[in-house]
Write a protein that holds these residues in place. Structure first.
Motif, PDB file in Angstrom:
ATOM      1  N   ASP A 166      83.324  58.222  44.168  1.00  0.00           N
ATOM      2  CA  ASP A 166      82.958  58.842  42.977  1.00  0.00           C
ATOM      3  C   ASP A 166      82.039  57.954  42.259  1.00  0.00           C
ATOM      4  OD1 ASP A 166      83.074  59.415  40.237  1.00  0.00           O
ATOM      5  OD2 ASP A 166      84.978  58.967  39.781  1.00  0.00           O
ATOM      6  N   PRO A 167      80.523  58.550  42.413  1.00  0.00           N
ATOM      7  CA  PRO A 167      79.682  57.874  41.870  1.00  0.00           C
ATOM      8  C   PRO A 167      79.490  57.702  40.408  1.00  0.00           C
ATOM      9  CG  PRO A 167      79.343  60.342  42.139  1.00  0.00           C
ATOM     10  CD  PRO A 167      80.548  60.015  42.475  1.00  0.00           C
ATOM     11  N   PHE A 168      80.642  58.220  39.639  1.00  0.00           N
ATOM     12  CA  PHE A 168      80.638  57.686  38.097  1.00  0.00           C
ATOM     13  C   PHE A 168      81.331  56.460  37.936  1.00  0.00           C
ATOM     14  CE2 PHE A 168      80.071  62.378  38.636  1.00  0.00           C
ATOM     15  CZ  PHE A 168      79.069  62.291  37.592  1.00  0.00           C
ATOM     16  N   THR A 169      81.929  55.948  38.937  1.00  0.00           N
ATOM     17  CA  THR A 169      82.792  54.887  38.672  1.00  0.00           C
ATOM     18  C   THR A 169      82.459  53.579  39.486  1.00  0.00           C
ATOM     19  OG1 THR A 169      84.531  55.449  40.571  1.00  0.00           O
ATOM     20  CG2 THR A 169      84.786  55.836  38.116  1.00  0.00           C
ATOM     21  N   MET A 170      81.392  53.939  40.551  1.00  0.00           N
ATOM     22  CA  MET A 170      80.916  53.146  41.702  1.00  0.00           C
ATOM     23  C   MET A 170      80.049  51.928  41.207  1.00  0.00           C
ATOM     24  SD  MET A 170      80.076  53.931  45.621  1.00  0.00           S
ATOM     25  CE  MET A 170      79.764  55.533  45.179  1.00  0.00           C
ATOM     26  N   LEU A 171      79.189  52.323  40.187  1.00  0.00           N
ATOM     27  CA  LEU A 171      78.053  51.575  39.837  1.00  0.00           C
ATOM     28  C   LEU A 171      78.637  50.626  38.550  1.00  0.00           C
ATOM     29  CD1 LEU A 171      75.170  53.916  40.325  1.00  0.00           C
ATOM     30  CD2 LEU A 171      75.739  51.980  41.735  1.00  0.00           C
ATOM     31  N   ASN A 172      78.097  49.572  38.503  1.00  0.00           N
ATOM     32  CA  ASN A 172      78.368  48.726  37.112  1.00  0.00           C
ATOM     33  C   ASN A 172      77.604  49.288  35.901  1.00  0.00           C
ATOM     34  OD1 ASN A 172      78.918  46.933  35.219  1.00  0.00           O
ATOM     35  ND2 ASN A 172      78.403  45.040  36.366  1.00  0.00           N
ATOM     36  N   PRO A 173      78.584  49.748  34.973  1.00  0.00           N
ATOM     37  CA  PRO A 173      77.856  50.449  33.978  1.00  0.00           C
ATOM     38  C   PRO A 173      77.099  49.752  33.002  1.00  0.00           C
ATOM     39  CG  PRO A 173      80.225  50.127  33.505  1.00  0.00           C
ATOM     40  CD  PRO A 173      79.850  49.815  34.807  1.00  0.00           C
ATOM     41  N   LEU A 186      92.139  42.576  34.629  1.00  0.00           N
ATOM     42  CA  LEU A 186      93.064  43.075  35.371  1.00  0.00           C
ATOM     43  C   LEU A 186      92.420  44.744  35.644  1.00  0.00           C
ATOM     44  CD1 LEU A 186      96.535  41.911  34.631  1.00  0.00           C
ATOM     45  CD2 LEU A 186      95.077  41.604  36.625  1.00  0.00           C
ATOM     46  N   GLY A 187      92.127  44.992  34.264  1.00  0.00           N
ATOM     47  CA  GLY A 187      91.673  46.592  34.730  1.00  0.00           C
ATOM     48  C   GLY A 187      90.321  46.748  35.392  1.00  0.00           C
ATOM     49  N   ALA A 188      89.341  45.686  34.746  1.00  0.00           N
ATOM     50  CA  ALA A 188      88.067  45.707  35.790  1.00  0.00           C
ATOM     51  C   ALA A 188      88.172  45.444  37.018  1.00  0.00           C
ATOM     52  CB  ALA A 188      87.163  44.708  34.792  1.00  0.00           C
ATOM     53  N   LEU A 189      88.993  44.443  37.364  1.00  0.00           N
ATOM     54  CA  LEU A 189      89.113  44.147  39.021  1.00  0.00           C
ATOM     55  C   LEU A 189      89.561  45.051  39.736  1.00  0.00           C
ATOM     56  CD1 LEU A 189      90.511  40.420  38.648  1.00  0.00           C
ATOM     57  CD2 LEU A 189      88.417  41.244  39.569  1.00  0.00           C
ATOM     58  N   GLU A 190      90.356  46.401  39.149  1.00  0.00           N
ATOM     59  CA  GLU A 190      90.472  47.442  40.047  1.00  0.00           C
ATOM     60  C   GLU A 190      89.505  48.493  40.089  1.00  0.00           C
ATOM     61  OE1 GLU A 190      94.020  49.155  38.255  1.00  0.00           O
ATOM     62  OE2 GLU A 190      95.328  47.451  38.709  1.00  0.00           O
ATOM     63  N   GLN A 191      88.567  48.364  39.302  1.00  0.00           N
ATOM     64  CA  GLN A 191      87.506  49.462  39.085  1.00  0.00           C
ATOM     65  C   GLN A 191      86.627  49.455  40.357  1.00  0.00           C
ATOM     66  OE1 GLN A 191      86.888  51.585  36.742  1.00  0.00           O
ATOM     67  NE2 GLN A 191      88.794  50.706  35.809  1.00  0.00           N
ATOM     68  N   ASP A 192      86.267  50.657  40.797  1.00  0.00           N
ATOM     69  CA  ASP A 192      85.441  51.020  41.918  1.00  0.00           C
ATOM     70  C   ASP A 192      84.243  50.043  42.154  1.00  0.00           C
ATOM     71  OD1 ASP A 192      87.158  52.764  43.114  1.00  0.00           O
ATOM     72  OD2 ASP A 192      85.862  54.583  42.640  1.00  0.00           O
ATOM     73  N   TYR A 193      83.747  49.868  40.852  1.00  0.00           N
ATOM     74  CA  TYR A 193      82.499  49.085  40.995  1.00  0.00           C
ATOM     75  C   TYR A 193      82.469  47.504  41.406  1.00  0.00           C
ATOM     76  CZ  TYR A 193      84.089  47.997  36.007  1.00  0.00           C
ATOM     77  OH  TYR A 193      84.521  47.908  35.077  1.00  0.00           O
ATOM     78  N   VAL A 194      83.901  47.235  41.140  1.00  0.00           N
ATOM     79  CA  VAL A 194      84.093  45.690  41.835  1.00  0.00           C
ATOM     80  C   VAL A 194      84.479  45.855  43.133  1.00  0.00           C
ATOM     81  CG1 VAL A 194      86.024  43.949  41.881  1.00  0.00           C
ATOM     82  CG2 VAL A 194      85.072  44.797  39.834  1.00  0.00           C
TER      83      VAL A 194
END
Lengths: 631, 322
Positions: A110-117, B209-217
């Motif tokens: 998902d490119p919308f969640t992969m980058l640090n916003p 906790l929410g942020a650590l689960e994110q794809d960007y992490v």
């Protein structure tokens, strides 16, 4: 074809760079141990593209995570993952971090969640360059390097932009550049194009392929879409319920799959170039790996299953040069499979064009503008529909094709009264349905009995606290308050959509995605509508399940004479279910006509590009990429 | 958001502040007017036999014979010139009295705030990173106890444990000079910080906790970024919005909490002044304090909203949202 086969075979390097042996992934949550993947042997060599194909529940994403040592909490891997002679599963976290990014890279779906916003795109790259001993490099040099890296993926201008300012395809390019910033030798791409529009998907795949070739990188492409895998992979591994069922070279595997599951998957894919009388859906759903631990994991759904298939787990064994299959009966059934492959893909005879009659739905020059339309803030408003006209005849099935942002869902919502057009006219069955709020209660009821809707996401369109039976009963009662035989009607509805009557007592959470979508269809059928607006009804489902639902829609149409407005971005899908199609682009209908003509001989440049973006395995598909941004 | 947009936003918010202050002043004024007892009763409390003339003299001096509207108008006229009148109790100008007392409260508030944020954020991060371990459970337990213990109970407990039993800190006094004051105000600041830090722990933990689960992490780790960078630049920065919101609440709480803590530790700050003035029905002083406190709380909120802009580039304040 043979030439392609040979050239691909020649370019196949010998030495695997990343390799797993007997990889097993287990989850352990609350003391319960569950198998995600078992006994998995995978390998990728430098310069090679390997496809791992599987449906949801196959364990493909967790395999990707395991390869880079990033399994979520509660999951653990056993067996062996070796990279250039080093055993990754034994490596301490500190050293593993050094492997990540610079030896093995990963990009996600998902490119919308992969980058640090909160970080600018360029920063995503410089932060990778800053690792370790590169600290001495000046800020300006790092920035220049980030621009160069972004230029490599064709988006140098994004360096100072935030991810939220970019489209999905552009973000995916930035993510690819970021993943490659450490120059990994192997890139693992987990469904890198699935969340994107068809035309963008092709651009991203072409980009990945060209980067892989230019860098001589190993690429592991994880996908649910066999067509995508055929288009860019050298070798394909078919994963099902946590274990490999078949591996082989792409060309050979496409010509003749050597496992019934691969064949089923292949036949479930609606072909883009013809309409089939019926899609060869695989019955049932993907089991959990533990339920099929001691048998052939596909045997519960396999038409060729025999007792021998349930006597222990069949190993993956060579069945032809360069081909491995986990089917015990492959020698016996091979000719039968070949025959089935040949017959199922026969095109269906063209449908009779329905007799000309007064249209059931007329949409005239409908416009919809979102946001403030007052003169002061015109620039803040968004034109979703810019004067759209279309007609749907009674019993007719019409497709509306467009990418995200084309306005197709807005039109659907206007039709069923969830939005009111800014201008224009909608007439349904002789009633002016432009503004549902302005209608009398009786007219509104009549409209709702005429047009019903099925939404995209069956996970959110059913009320989770109500049982299936009470959801359906509610729909029946609303329009038939005097009827006393609700229970029997519920049973009849469930039977119509191919579910057992016992499902009436279940809650949505106990159903699979395909079963939920069946319930949603049953709910729409409860009022015996003449038209069902289907907004991407299969795009959230697995391929094999998608075929089941498409077949259901076709048979319902024949039995009940219900028509569809079928909204989708997927051309092969729309070809299977509709007679006529409208192509919507940026709020305008750019082309319309019988579906075979529009897809077979598109005229508008956008339609041409759309048709061209359907994945094909011919080697020129990715090469013949239209310049990005062209309509 | 453009610089011009930001200036417009701040101007709009300052206008809203003026309106809000007017409302607050009128509210406080009416409530004190309606409350039983009056200034002359308080002033003459020790001398029940005071004659009518004295009584009238006092009423004249404090304009108590005027109508409610006249009294409020008189006060408001002074207030716009930052003249809040004189204290009935001491005769001191209100603003001077507040200025004299505010040093201590600001010191205490900033000290307590720093402690609350420092402890709250670091414990919150720790508990998210070590989630589902005994450390996490211990921190969550502390945050429940901390959030439910009233400030004066914590204060008395700290006094007893660290000043009386262990004799590590002084039990009263505000100290001379920075270091001495620091030492004297430690226990009150800790008492103030406990409740606030509990709130910060919870919001930091949930956000992390929410942020650590994110794809960007996951993606950041997949690119081999250091654990520190993933934790701070990725997880914590993305969890920062609720933490800053909590910070604003905690800072506002330092003002209300100061009243309780200053009384518990016998410190002559703004909080103690407020309580004395309310008890004495010192209307100009209470009114002046209410204005100052309301302004501070509103400014804290404005500052928070501006801070959001710097944290998250996606946030803009368009017209009409102020």
């Amino acid at each position: 074809m043979t030439a392609v086969l040979e050239s691909r075979a020649r370019s196949l390097p010998r030495q695997a760079i990343l390799e797993t042996r007997g990889l097993a992934i287990e989850s352990r949550i609350g003391g319960r141990r569950r198998t995600i993947v078992c006994d998995l042997d995978l390998s990728v060599a430098a310069g090679e593209t390997v496809g791992v194909v599987g449906e949801s529940g196959s364990g493909k994403s967790m395999t990707a995570r395991a390869l880079i040592g990033l399994l979520p909490q509660g999951l653990s891997a056993r067996g062996s993952i070796s990279y250039a002679g080093r055993e990754l599963l034994q490596l301490p976290e500190r050293e593993l971090a050094r492997v990540r990014g610079s030896e093995i890279g990963l990009i996600l779906q998902d490119p919308f969640t992969m980058l640090n916003p909160l970080l600018r795109c360029g920063r995503h790259i410089t932060e990778v360059l800053e690792r370790g001993d590169a600290r001495g490099v000046s800020r300006r040099a790092r920035r220049a390097e980030a621009v160069r890296r972004l230029a490599e993926v064709g988006i140098a201008e994004a360096v100072d932009r935030y991810p939220f300012e970019l489209s999905g395809g552009m973000r995916q390019r930035v993510a690819i550049a970021a993943a490659l910033a450490g120059d990994p030798a192997v890139l693992i791409a987990d469904e890198p194009s699935t969340a994107l529009d068809a035309t963008t998907q092709k651009e991203i795949l072409a980009l990945l392929k060209s980067l892989q070739e230019a860098r001589g990188m190993g690429l592991v492409l994880i996908t649910h879409d066999l067509r995508v895998a055929f288009a860019i992979c050298d070798r394909i591994c078919v994963l099902y319920a946590g274990s490999l069922l078949e591996t082989g070279g792409t060309a050979a595997l496409e010509v003749e799959p050597l496992h019934p599951y691969t064949l089923g998957l292949l036949l479930s894919e609606p072909p883009g170039d013809r309409r089939l009388a019926e899609l060869a859906a695989i019955p049932g759903v993907v089991p959990s790996p533990d339920d099929v631990a001691e048998v052939c994991s596909f045997s519960p759904r396999c038409p060729w299953a025999q007792p021998i298939c349930r006597a222990g787990r069949p190993p993956l064994e060579p069945v032809a040069p360069g081909r491995l299959s986990a089917c015990r009966r492959i020698d016996e059934i091979r000719s039968e499979m070949r025959q089935r492959h040949a017959t199922v893909v026969q095109p269906a005879p063209p449908r009779d064009t329905p007799a000309v009659a007064a249209p059931l739905v007329e949409v005239e020059l409908v416009e919809k503008v979102f946001g403030d339309t007052s003169s002061r803030r015109v620039q803040e408003s968004v034109v979703a529909l810019a004067g759209v006209s279309l007609e749907i005849g009674p019993h007719e099935s019409v497709g509306l094709v467009g990418e995200s942002g084309s306005g197709k869902t807005t039109l659907a919502r206007c039709l069923v009264g969830l939005e009111t057009p800014t201008s224009g006219r909608i007439s349904i069955d002789g009633i002016d349905a432009t503004d549902y709020d302005a209608l009398s209660t009786a007219d509104r009821r009549r409209l709702r009995r005429t047009v019903q809707v099925v939404f995209q996401d069956p996970y959110s369109s059913l009320n989770p606290v109500r049982s299936v039976g009470s959801t359906l009963r509610e729909a029946i009662e609303l329009y038939n308050p005097r009827s006393a035989r609700h229970a029997r009607q519920v049973d009849a509805l469930l039977e119509q959509v191919g579910l057992p009557a016992s499902y009436a007592v279940r809650k949505p959470i106990a159903l699979s995605g395909g079963e939920r979508q069946r319930v949603a269809i049953a709910r729409a059928l409860a009022v015996k509508p003449r038209l069902i607006v289907c907004d991407e009804p299969v795009s959230a489902l697995d391929v094999s399940v998608q075929a089941q639902i498409l077949n259901l829609l076709s048979s319902l149409r024949e039995e009940l004479g219900v028509g569809y407005l079928f909204i989708t971005h997927d051309l092969p899908v729309v070809r299977q279910v509709v007679d006529r199609v409208y192509v919507l682009y940026r709020g305008e209908i750019v082309e319309s006509g019988p579906v075979d003509e529009v897809i077979g001989a598109p005229r508008h440049p956008y339609t041409i590009r759309l048709v061209d973006s359907m994945p094909r395995s011919s080697p020129d598909w990715l090469a013949a990429s239209a310049p990005p941004g062209a309509p | 958001m453009s610089r011009q947009g930001l200036v417009l936003f701040v101007l709009r918010r300052l206008l809203a502040l003026a309106i809000l202050l007017t409302t607050v002043s009128f509210g406080v004024f009416s409530l004190l007017y309606l409350a039983p007892g009056s200034a002359e009763q308080v002033l003459l409390a020790g001398r029940p036999a005071a004659d009518a003339e004295t009584r009238n003299e006092i009423r004249e001096r404090y304009n108590l014979n005027d109508s409610f509207a006249e009294q409020y108008a008189l006060w408001a006229k002074g207030a716009v010139r930052l003249d809040f009148g004189q204290s009935i109790r001491t005769g001191e100008p209100v603003l001077t009295a507040i200025k004299d007392r505010s040093g201590l409260t600001i010191f205490l508030g900033v000290y307590g705030f720093a402690l609350a944020m420092l402890a709250g954020v670091s414990l919150g991060i720790l508990s998210a990173v070590r989630s589902r371990t005994s450390a996490d459970r211990g921190i969550v337990m502390f945050s429940i106890v901390g959030a439910s213990a009233p400030v004066f109970v914590t204060g008395v407990f700290l006094l007893y444990a660290f000043a009386v039993l262990l004799d590590l800190f002084p039990a009263f006094g505000q100290g001379e000079g920075f270091l001495d004051r620091f030492w004297h105000l430690t226990l009150p600041a800790v008492a103030l910080a406990v409740g606030g830090s509990a709130l910060v722990v919870r919001l930091t933990r949930a956000g992390m906790l929410g942020a650590l689960e994110q794809d960007y992490v996951t993606f950041a780790r997949a690119r081999g970024l250091s654990a520190r960078r993933v934790l701070l630049a990725y997880a914590f920065r993305n969890a920062l919005i609720p933490v800053v919101t909590a910070g604003a609440l905690v800072l506002s709480f330092m003002l209300t909490g100061a009243a309780l803590v200053e009384v518990t530790f016998a410190l002559p700050g703004i909080g103690a002044l407020l309580i004395d003035s309310v008890n004495f029905k010192d209307l100009p002083m209470v009114q002046g304090l209410a204005m100052v406190l309301a302004t501070v709380v509103i400014l804290i909120n404005l500052l928070t909203d501006i801070l959001y802009l710097f944290i998250d580039p996606r946030i803009t304040y368009s017209e009409g949202t102020a």
